[in-house]
Design a protein around this motif. Structure first.
Motif, PDB file in Angstrom:
ATOM      1  N   SER A 148     -39.792  35.041  21.695  1.00 52.85           N
ATOM      2  CA  SER A 148     -39.052  35.698  22.934  1.00 52.85           C
ATOM      3  C   SER A 148     -39.551  37.314  22.991  1.00 52.85           C
ATOM      4  O   SER A 148     -39.729  37.863  21.858  1.00 52.85           O
ATOM      5  CB  SER A 148     -37.725  35.526  22.947  1.00 52.85           C
ATOM      6  N   THR A 149     -39.061  37.908  24.013  1.00 52.07           N
ATOM      7  CA  THR A 149     -39.101  39.372  24.166  1.00 52.07           C
ATOM      8  C   THR A 149     -37.942  40.100  24.331  1.00 52.07           C
ATOM      9  O   THR A 149     -37.058  39.274  25.146  1.00 52.07           O
ATOM     10  CB  THR A 149     -40.576  39.717  24.965  1.00 52.07           C
ATOM     11  N   GLN A 150     -37.704  41.258  24.071  1.00 51.81           N
ATOM     12  CA  GLN A 150     -36.676  42.094  24.705  1.00 51.81           C
ATOM     13  C   GLN A 150     -36.860  43.437  24.581  1.00 51.81           C
ATOM     14  O   GLN A 150     -37.572  43.889  23.702  1.00 51.81           O
ATOM     15  CB  GLN A 150     -35.336  41.673  23.721  1.00 51.81           C
ATOM     16  N   THR A 151     -36.202  43.971  25.534  1.00 57.61           N
ATOM     17  CA  THR A 151     -36.307  45.439  25.733  1.00 57.61           C
ATOM     18  C   THR A 151     -34.973  46.261  25.208  1.00 57.61           C
ATOM     19  O   THR A 151     -33.886  45.857  25.767  1.00 57.61           O
ATOM     20  CB  THR A 151     -36.793  45.698  26.899  1.00 57.61           C
TER      21      THR A 151
ATOM     22  N   THR B  43     -29.806  44.349  17.389  1.00 57.74           N
ATOM     23  CA  THR B  43     -30.473  43.679  18.493  1.00 57.74           C
ATOM     24  C   THR B  43     -31.150  42.409  17.842  1.00 57.74           C
ATOM     25  O   THR B  43     -31.888  42.705  17.029  1.00 57.74           O
ATOM     26  CB  THR B  43     -31.243  44.447  19.629  1.00 57.74           C
ATOM     27  N   THR B  44     -30.817  41.086  18.194  1.00 55.39           N
ATOM     28  CA  THR B  44     -31.560  40.071  17.717  1.00 55.39           C
ATOM     29  C   THR B  44     -32.564  39.631  18.815  1.00 55.39           C
ATOM     30  O   THR B  44     -31.914  39.075  19.828  1.00 55.39           O
ATOM     31  CB  THR B  44     -30.482  39.005  17.210  1.00 55.39           C
ATOM     32  N   VAL B  45     -33.900  39.420  18.299  1.00 51.03           N
ATOM     33  CA  VAL B  45     -34.716  38.939  19.389  1.00 51.03           C
ATOM     34  C   VAL B  45     -35.318  37.504  18.785  1.00 51.03           C
ATOM     35  O   VAL B  45     -35.770  37.318  17.200  1.00 51.03           O
ATOM     36  CB  VAL B  45     -36.046  39.751  19.316  1.00 51.03           C
TER      37      VAL B  45
ATOM     38  N   PRO C 264     -36.067  34.971  13.938  1.00 47.99           N
ATOM     39  CA  PRO C 264     -35.544  36.082  14.647  1.00 47.99           C
ATOM     40  C   PRO C 264     -35.697  37.261  14.010  1.00 47.99           C
ATOM     41  O   PRO C 264     -35.868  37.638  12.952  1.00 47.99           O
ATOM     42  CB  PRO C 264     -34.374  35.529  14.567  1.00 47.99           C
TER      43      PRO C 264
ATOM     44  N   ASN D 154     -40.153  47.720  23.611  1.00 44.29           N
ATOM     45  CA  ASN D 154     -40.088  46.317  24.004  1.00 44.29           C
ATOM     46  C   ASN D 154     -40.680  45.490  22.643  1.00 44.29           C
ATOM     47  O   ASN D 154     -41.892  45.705  22.141  1.00 44.29           O
ATOM     48  CB  ASN D 154     -41.609  46.150  24.979  1.00 44.29           C
TER      49      ASN D 154
ATOM     50  N   ASP E 231     -41.843  42.314  21.056  1.00 40.50           N
ATOM     51  CA  ASP E 231     -42.324  40.832  21.254  1.00 40.50           C
ATOM     52  C   ASP E 231     -42.508  40.044  20.089  1.00 40.50           C
ATOM     53  O   ASP E 231     -43.548  40.329  19.185  1.00 40.50           O
ATOM     54  CB  ASP E 231     -43.820  40.971  21.957  1.00 40.50           C
ATOM     55  N   ASN E 232     -41.516  39.132  19.733  1.00 45.27           N
ATOM     56  CA  ASN E 232     -41.449  38.513  18.745  1.00 45.27           C
ATOM     57  C   ASN E 232     -42.312  37.046  18.819  1.00 45.27           C
ATOM     58  O   ASN E 232     -41.549  36.216  19.252  1.00 45.27           O
ATOM     59  CB  ASN E 232     -40.027  38.185  18.207  1.00 45.27           C
TER      60      ASN E 232
END
Length: 560
Positions: free
Chosen positions: A311-314, A305-307, A201, A193, A195-196
């Motif tokens: 925002s957050t991304q998994t 993967t660009t976050v 980015p 996970n 969390d940026n």
């Protein structure tokens, strides 16, 4: 059929050739991979072949190849009902795995160790995030994760266990690496996970790889007839369902393949560790040879993967750690069950294993399941067996006429052959009719050999009395000796066309020769052949009684 001698020699040669062929195939898998080319992330060929010897890594898509984590680093223990994992907080690598449902050896209470990190042998599962902003792409070294506790246990009544590890970089981006274990499963889900909370980015790239020592001091090789099981890398792609890529090939050429899904694994006898890539286009499968460490790597890299900022991304992948359980592996990933390698006779071995598994479900005992399987196989083959002995009996009845032809034509082989063919046609006798059951039986024999060699369900499976493991040879050689006796009885009961005294002596030694070969075969395979011979003796006695009533057979002479 010329004689029993020819049938038995053909059978012996076929057994020897096929087992040698499979041994050679396991030792020298075919080369199908291409040489390393420019990678999808833009590295040139020199960068792609660069292997750092320290914890520093490249940032443009190059995967860490640092040495195994020393014991002084912080280790976390994770316990489920099937797995005991040891995780290193530096990098979050799995550096130890015990399989709780499998003992290390038959008479040991120690659990089987799949992954380990010792001075003599390294076999670990690594994963991380590389790319421009990945924590594993930091030249200062791989990230040190923080954990809330040192031991995690799947509690009674709990179906899943999650183990979160966190790392925050200098820009305030929080990376949480989560290991999720599920009850009654050998699949470990590894997710990140991201969390940026920075103003820019973040670009990362997920990877998973398996690192293993090329040489093992504990590795066992096969004996003169028992082939050693394959140990080494393998992979699956969209274009190739299952391919072995042994350590020798890893040394010769780096893999660089692109696939929409697939997996990479390290195989050994009965067990496998495998990273299952995400179901997305552009996964890259690669291999590396670490000459200076005596280790090899096979792994995958997912798409970057660009976050976005704020925002957050998994992102996640799965790791299989366990035995080669075909049904469960097939559910975990396409073609992962093919690591149970039955060779080119898989189309016979697969139904045999399913039949064995079905019969064992109510027989409970695998040895009884093998016996029941033998009854089924011999029952299906009964029409061929009846045709075999009928053909043998008719051939025996034709001996006086064949002798007359030999006296008539003398040494003229061409006329002798023409006369024999005319006689066979007139009497409606197929001289090869007695060979067909042997031809059918041998592929079944070889297939069952590999079922017993490759099926983990039969590992440490007892039968009765002194047979406590059907997957290895009979420790007291009782079954091979009984098999030889049964083969001798079959020989004595069978009509023979052999008249030459030397040939008769050779025939008498065939049961002894076969007994010697079977001394080294798995007890389960010898049990199958012994029961098959007992069934053959019973069928032979019944068929010959029926033929005697029809006047087609007489009891063999004592000298035959």
């Amino acid at each position: 059929m010329e004689s029993q001698r020819n049938i038995l020699i053909i059978a012996l040669l076929l057994v020897s050739f096929l087992i040698w062929q499979k041994w050679d195939e396991h030792q020298n898998p075919p080369v199908v991979a291409q040489q390393t080319t420019q990678t999808a992330t833009g590295n040139n060929a020199d960068d792609a072949n660069f292997v750092p010897e320290s914890d520093s890594v490249q940032v443009d898509g190059e995967v860490p190849t640092d040495a195994a984590a020393p014991a002084s680093r912080n280790l976390i223990t994770v316990l489920s009902d099937t797995l005991k994992l040891t995780i290193d907080t530096q990098g979050g690598d799995i550096v130890g795995t015990e399989l709780l449902e499998h003992n290390d050896s038959l008479n040991s209470d120690d659990k089987f160790t799949l992954l380990s990190n010792t001075a003599n042998f390294v076999n670990i599962a690594q994963s991380g995030l590389i790319g421009n902003d990945g924590p594993d792409a930091n030249k200062a070294g791989r990230p040190i994760y923080q954990a809330e506790q040192h031991d995690y246990v799947l509690a009674d009544g709990q179906d899943t266990l999650s183990v979160p590890l966190t790392f925050t970089n200098d820009n305030g981006v929080v990376f949480t690496k989560v290991f999720t274990l599920t009850r009654d499963s050998h699949v470990v889900n590894v997710s990140y996970n991201i969390d940026n909370q920075s103003a820019e980015p973040v670009v990362t790239q997920l990877y998973g790889q398996l690192k293993q020592s090329v040489n093992s001091v504990d590795e066992k090789s096969g004996n003169m007839l028992m082939a050693s099981a394959y140990r080494g890398p393998a992979y699956s792609t969209d274009d190739t369902r299952y391919t072995k890529y042994d350590f020798k090939k890893v040394k010769e050429a780096n893999l660089n393949l692109t696939t929409a899904n697939g997996w990479v694994g390290m195989l050994q006898h009965y067990f496998v560790s495998a990273w299952i890539a995400p179901l997305e286009d552009g996964n890259q499968i690669y291999s590396r040879n670490l000459n200076n460490q005596g280790q090899a790597i096979i792994g995958f890299k997912a798409q970057p993967t660009t976050v976005a900022a704020g925002s957050t991304q998994t992102v996640s992948a799965e790791l299989w750690l366990g035995p080669k359980l075909q049904k469960k592996m097939a559910a975990a990933a396409d073609n992962l069950d093919l690591t149970v390698d039955y060779g080119w006779l898989w189309f016979i071995a697969q139904p045999l294993f399913k039949l064995l598994h079905f019969l064992q479900s109510f027989a409970i005992n695998w040895g009884l399941a093998i016996i029941l399987t033998t009854f089924v196989v011999r029952g299906v083959m009964y029409p061929l067996t009846k045709a075999q002995y009928t053909s043998m009996a008719k051939m025996r009845m034709l001996q006086p006429k064949l002798a007359a032809l030999k006296e008539r034509f003398g040494d003229d082989r061409q006329k002798m052959s023409q006369g024999m063919m005319e006689l066979y046609k007139k009497e409606k006798v197929n001289p090869l009719g007695g060979c067909l059951p042997i031809v059918v039986q041998m592929p079944i024999f070889i297939s069952l050999y590999w079922v017993l060699m490759e099926s983990v369900e039969l590992r440490h499976a007892p039968f009765m009395l002194w047979i406590d493991d059907l997957s290895v040879r009979d420790p007291y050689f009782v079954l091979p000796i009984l098999m030889g006796i049964s083969m001798f009885l079959i020989q004595k009961m069978s009509p023979t066309t052999v008249t030459d005294p030397l040939q008769q002596k050779v025939m008498q030694f065939m049961p002894i020769i076969f007994t010697f070969f079977f001394l080294w075969f798995p007890a389960g395979l010898t049990l199958y052949w012994l029961v098959s011979n007992v069934v053959t003796i019973t069928q032979q006695w019944y068929i010959f009684r029926q033929l005697e009533k029809k006047g087609l057979h007489s009891k063999p002479d004592a000298k035959a």
